[in-house]
Structures are given as structure tokens and as C-alpha cells.
Design an enzyme around this catalytic site. Structure first.
Site, PDB file in Angstrom:
ATOM      1  N   ASP A 227       5.721  28.202 -32.354  1.00 10.43           N
ATOM      2  CA  ASP A 227       6.995  27.609 -31.904  1.00 10.43           C
ATOM      3  C   ASP A 227       8.213  28.383 -32.392  1.00 10.43           C
ATOM      4  O   ASP A 227       9.336  28.051 -32.020  1.00 10.43           O
ATOM      5  CB  ASP A 227       7.099  26.153 -32.375  1.00 10.43           C
TER       6      ASP A 227
ATOM      7  N   CYS B  71       2.268  23.644 -18.527  1.00  6.98           N
ATOM      8  CA  CYS B  71       3.721  23.859 -18.529  1.00  6.98           C
ATOM      9  C   CYS B  71       3.948  25.364 -18.585  1.00  6.98           C
ATOM     10  O   CYS B  71       3.025  26.168 -18.478  1.00  6.98           O
ATOM     11  CB  CYS B  71       4.357  23.144 -19.720  1.00  6.98           C
TER      12      CYS B  71
ATOM     13  N   ARG C 238      15.273  18.780 -25.373  1.00 10.40           N
ATOM     14  CA  ARG C 238      14.033  18.089 -25.748  1.00 10.40           C
ATOM     15  C   ARG C 238      13.721  18.281 -27.222  1.00 10.40           C
ATOM     16  O   ARG C 238      13.019  17.474 -27.832  1.00 10.40           O
ATOM     17  CB  ARG C 238      12.860  18.612 -24.901  1.00 10.40           C
TER      18      ARG C 238
ATOM     19  N   ARG D 126      -2.648  24.371 -21.204  1.00  9.61           N
ATOM     20  CA  ARG D 126      -2.675  23.270 -22.190  1.00  9.61           C
ATOM     21  C   ARG D 126      -3.696  22.184 -21.816  1.00  9.61           C
ATOM     22  O   ARG D 126      -3.371  21.030 -21.584  1.00  9.61           O
ATOM     23  CB  ARG D 126      -1.268  22.701 -22.364  1.00  9.61           C
TER      24      ARG D 126
ATOM     25  N   LYS E  26      10.606  16.680 -34.556  1.00  4.51           N
ATOM     26  CA  LYS E  26      10.117  16.165 -33.263  1.00  4.51           C
ATOM     27  C   LYS E  26       8.598  16.028 -33.285  1.00  4.51           C
ATOM     28  O   LYS E  26       8.051  14.996 -32.889  1.00  4.51           O
ATOM     29  CB  LYS E  26      10.523  17.110 -32.140  1.00  4.51           C
ATOM     30  N   ASN E  27       7.918  17.053 -33.791  1.00  3.27           N
ATOM     31  CA  ASN E  27       6.449  17.071 -33.699  1.00  3.27           C
ATOM     32  C   ASN E  27       5.778  16.239 -34.775  1.00  3.27           C
ATOM     33  O   ASN E  27       4.555  16.150 -34.824  1.00  3.27           O
ATOM     34  CB  ASN E  27       5.934  18.513 -33.714  1.00  3.27           C
TER      35      ASN E  27
END
Ligand code: EPZ
Length: 421
Positions: free
Chosen positions: A308, A116, A400, A121, A22-23
Site C-alpha cells: 500500500d 479492481c 476512500r 482479488r 482504515k484497514n
């Protein structure tokens, strides 16, 4: 909305192929905006964040074709330079479009990405660097960021912190700036390497990814037909390995790059898992479920232990014999999920950026609520290792970052169902 209903106790055993990262795919999709040709991306994960990014590119005038894990983006003609607010708010990382769009269109309007669950952030480093390159950034009074740049000029930039997103934004803006840009204290994550590889296929002269100093020679126009395969998702691989470790299972993950999760594997070995590395992209983990605590795990930028993977590691440590300490150095508020883990009977105390985890013999099923992506993954690991049937709401957060998590886990023996509520 849907819930995951999980009955714990099964040992996870089997083989999983790791999807694209994803990243990595998100910044590469942002980079396709630089290209007046068609970019073809392979091994793209089928995730909600990717869908949102494609909706944003479509709203800017790109032609999009998606077939499974293959995505084509035709950015030959952009028709807009403002990102629809509803879409920008759906995905915080929409801010990585800023650099590419500014380079291509000279003007960008995007809603300021709010904070979030895991922290404020801020984007100060992004904006400071773009201003250094010549962008005018109007005040964020109504929540809309208005950036203009008649011309971007390459320059030397020192990041206060090796921010992944800021590094990516600068690389993208610098790709079409006049002259050379040097980024010092750049992020070294593998996703930066992948972005560099894609930019090179666009004909951009860029080097130094992974070294902390990245050099980009800007070019006026980019028109190429690149084909690029996205690197595997190191966090998805680490998540399923941690789940197998927590359930005393034996799991083989294929298509992963060993060194990308070396720090995670090091911790799993120190807990007592047996780990074998076959040819660098097949990893086998064996766990007897009788694991021991880790005196200290500190998250840090790559190649340190990834933030993460912090929630998933804490979930695993909840059932490891002894007391573990986990320090979160990257985000200021990334332990909120522990309140939910404690509903399972985990014994965790959090002071600021430090969590102390006292391993318990048993976790017991509970009703849980996911409030962020990796925290949600941690709750799944806790429920898989608990006795009884738990349910987890907020599955949209998990979707997500994980492709059909319930299907993957069922394929290796988990008793898990997605229930529409
Ligand atoms: C990327 O976020 C990842 N997201 C995150 O993954 C990951 O946790 C993070 O990098 C760190 O590895 C994507 O790639 C889409 P940062 P990013 O800029 O770029 C502070 C996941 O679960 N900071 O490296 O936003 C910031 O607040 C997600 O997949 C500033 O202060 O992370 C944080 O404390 C979560 N000012 C630290 O730096 C800035 O201008 C690291 O943030 C920018 C960042």
C-alpha cells in the site's frame, strides 16, 4: 465529482497527527456484528469506506451512532443477513463481513466482490477456509454469494498465502465456532493485532496475532460493552512522509507507531532523508530534496515493505538521482498509475511486476486521473513535486483512504485546492 488542483514547488513543513487506520477499523466494525451488546470505537477515521461499512451495518439492523472519530454500534438485534448489492459493490472489503455474519446468523447473501484496478482479488482462500469450518457455499452464478452454516466447527487451517482479509474472516467466523481454530501462515499485519485486541474485549479467547499462527477458542454467545481505540494508520503516515521527502520538506508526524512503518522509514533513510524517532510515536523527517535512487524495493507481507506504500514510493523515486527498481509481489496489476506519473515527465518502464524508475531532475504539471486509492495518493505526491499547476480527477478514490487530504496538505504548506467539477 471534484478535482484536486495542486501547484507544486512548496516544501512541506509542519506537524501532522495520524488518524486511525482504515484497514484496522473496517475489520473491527465487521467484528461488532458478533456482539449482542453495544461496541464503542474511538479514533475511527472519517472516510468514505467507513461510511459505507456503517451503511451496511445499518442495513443489517445495527443501531449506529457516529460523533467525529467515535462510533457506537448496537448489534443486539440483526434484522437481515444479506448485504445490499449496491453497498457491497461500493467497497470491495465488504467481504470481511462474511465470517462474522455467518457466525452470528448462520446465513449470508452478499454480492461477489469484483476485482479492481490493482488486481482480480479473488476470495478463494476465504471460501475454502469457511467451507472447512462447515459452511455450505452455493455457486456464484448470478454474482451473489450464498453461504449457510447450521454450525461452524473450529479446525486447523493452513493459508496458501498470508492473506489479510482471509485471516480476518477466519478469526471472525472462528469466534463463534465450536472448539478451537488454528490459522497457520496467518497474516501478521498490525491490523490483525488490533482485531485480536478487540475480539479479546468481546470475551473471545484469541492469541498469536503477529506470529503467523493464530488460535481462537470459539464461544456460543457474545454480549459485551467494549470500548476500543483503533490503531493509527501506518499508510497515511507513510504517505505524508513520502510527500515531505519528495518536496525537500521537514515533517513531524505524531500518534504513529514507529515499528508499524519501520520498513518504509528504512527506505526513506536509504534515499537520504534524516529521520528521528521520538518515544516511538513521534517521527521527524528532514529532506534536502536531493535524494538518491534505491537499487531494489520489493513489496511483501508485513513486516516487509507494504504494497500500500508502493505507488507513493515510486512517485518519490521518480525524482531521486539514479535508477530504482520496484517489484510488486502482492498484487498482479498495481502499476497502472505509472501511466499518469509519466504525464508529469517521470521516466518509468513497467514489465509485469517490476517497475524501473530513472530519476529526473524536474517533473512538469499535467492533467491527471486517479483510478485507485494509493495510485491517487502517488499522483498527489508527483504533482506536489512538479513545477506548475496540475489537476487530479477521481478524488473519490483518494477520499476512500485519506481524511480531507487537501486540508492536511495545506496545513503543512502545500498549494492545493479541492474544486467541484
Ligand atoms: C488488505 O486487502 C488491505 N485492505 C489492502 O489495502 C492491502 O493492500 C492488502 O490487505 C495487503 O496488505 C483492507 O484491509 C481493507 P490480501 P486484502 O487478501 O485483504 C490474493 C488499501 O489500499 N488473495 O492480503 O484484500 C490477493 O489477490 C488496500 O488500503 C487470493 O488470491 O488483501 C492478493 O494478490 C488495497 N485469494 C494477495 O492475496 C484470496 O482468497 C493479498 O491479498 C485472498 C487474497
Amino acid at each position: 465529482m471534484s478535482n484536486l488542483v495542486i501547484t507544486g514547488g512548496s516544501r512541506l513543513c509542519g506537524i501532522i497527527e495520524v488518524p486511525g487506520a482504515k484497514n484496522a477499523v473496517l475489520p473491527v466494525l465487521a467484528a461488532t456484528l458478533l456482539n449482542k451488546g453495544t461496541s464503542i470505537l474511538e479514533n475511527c477515521p472519517e472516510l468514505d469506506d467507513v461510511t459505507t461499512m456503517l451503511e451496511i451495518l445499518g442495513a443489517l439492523g445495527c443501531g449506529i451512532r457516529r460523533e467525529g472519530s467515535r462510533i457506537e454500534v448496537d448489534a443486539s438485534r440483526l434484522t437481515a443477513s444479506s448485504i445490499p448489492e449496491a453497498l457491497a459493490r461500493k467497497m470491495r472489503s465488504s467481504i470481511i463481513i462474511l465470517g462474522a455474519l455467518l457466525a452470528r446468523c448462520g446465513e449470508v447473501h452478499v454480492s461477489y466482490p469484483g476485482g479492481c484496478e490493482i488486481g482480480l482479488r479473488p476470495i478463494d482462500m476465504h471460501l475454502k477456509a469457511l467451507s472447512q469450518m462447515g459452511a455450505q457455499i452455493d455457486g456464484i452464478n448470478d454474482g451473489i454469494l450464498r453461504c449457510r452454516a447450521e454450525k461452524l466447527t473450529g479446525c486447523e487451517i493452513l493459508l496458501d498465502y498470508p492473506s489479510v482479509g482471509a485471516t480476518e474472516n477466519i478469526m471472525l467466523a472462528a469466534s463463534m465456532a465450536e472448539g478451537e481454530t488454528i490459522i497457520r501462515n496467518a497474516a501478521k499485519e498490525p491490523e490483525i493485532d488490533d482485531l485480536q485486541a478487540f475480539l479479546r474485549k468481546l470475551g473471545v479467547q484469541v492469541s498469536g496475532a503477529g506470529t503467523g499462527v493464530i488460535r481462537i477458542q470459539g464461544t456460543r454467545e457474545i454480549k459485551a460493552e467494549p470500548v476500543h481505540r483503533i490503531i493509527p494508520d501506518r499508510i497515511v503516515a507513510g504517505t505524508y512522509l513520502a510527500a515531505a521527502a519528495a518536496t525537500g520538506g521537514s515533517l513531524v508526524v505524531t500518534g504513529v507507531i514507529y515499528d508499524h512503518i519501520g520498513s518504509v522509514l528504512y527506505c526513506l533513510k536509504r534515499c537520504g532523508c534524516r529521520i528521528k524517532n521520538y518515544s516511538g510515536n513521534v517521527i521527524a523527517l528532514e529532506s534536502n530534496g536531493n535524494l538518491t535512487a534505491l537499487d531494489l524495493v520489493r513489496t511483501s507481507p508485513y513486516p516487509g515493505f507494504p504494497t500500500d506504500m508502493q505507488p507513493q514510493m515510486v512517485a518519490l523515486l521518480s525524482k531521486c538521482r539514479g535508477t530504482s527498481v520496484v517489484v510488486e509481489t502482492v498484487f498482479e496489476n498495481r502499476f497502472r498509475y505509472t501511466e499518469q506519473l509519466m504525464k508529469l515527465g517521470a521516466d518509468i518502464s513497467v514489465q509485469g511486476r517490476t517497475a524501473i524508475i530513472r530519476g529526473v531532475d524536474k517533473l512538469k504539471a499535467a492533467q491527471l486521473e486517479a483510478r485507485d486509492l494509493r495510485g491517487g495518493a502517488a499522483l498527489v505526491i508527483g504533482a506536489l513535486a512538479a513545477e506548475g499547476t496540475s489537476s487530479i480527477s477521481g478524488v473519490n478514490y483518494i477520499d476512500r483512504g485519506y481524511e480531507r487530504m487537501e486540508k492536511v496538505l495545506s496545513s503543512i504548506g502545500a498549494d492545493i485546492k479541492r474544486v467541484e467539477t
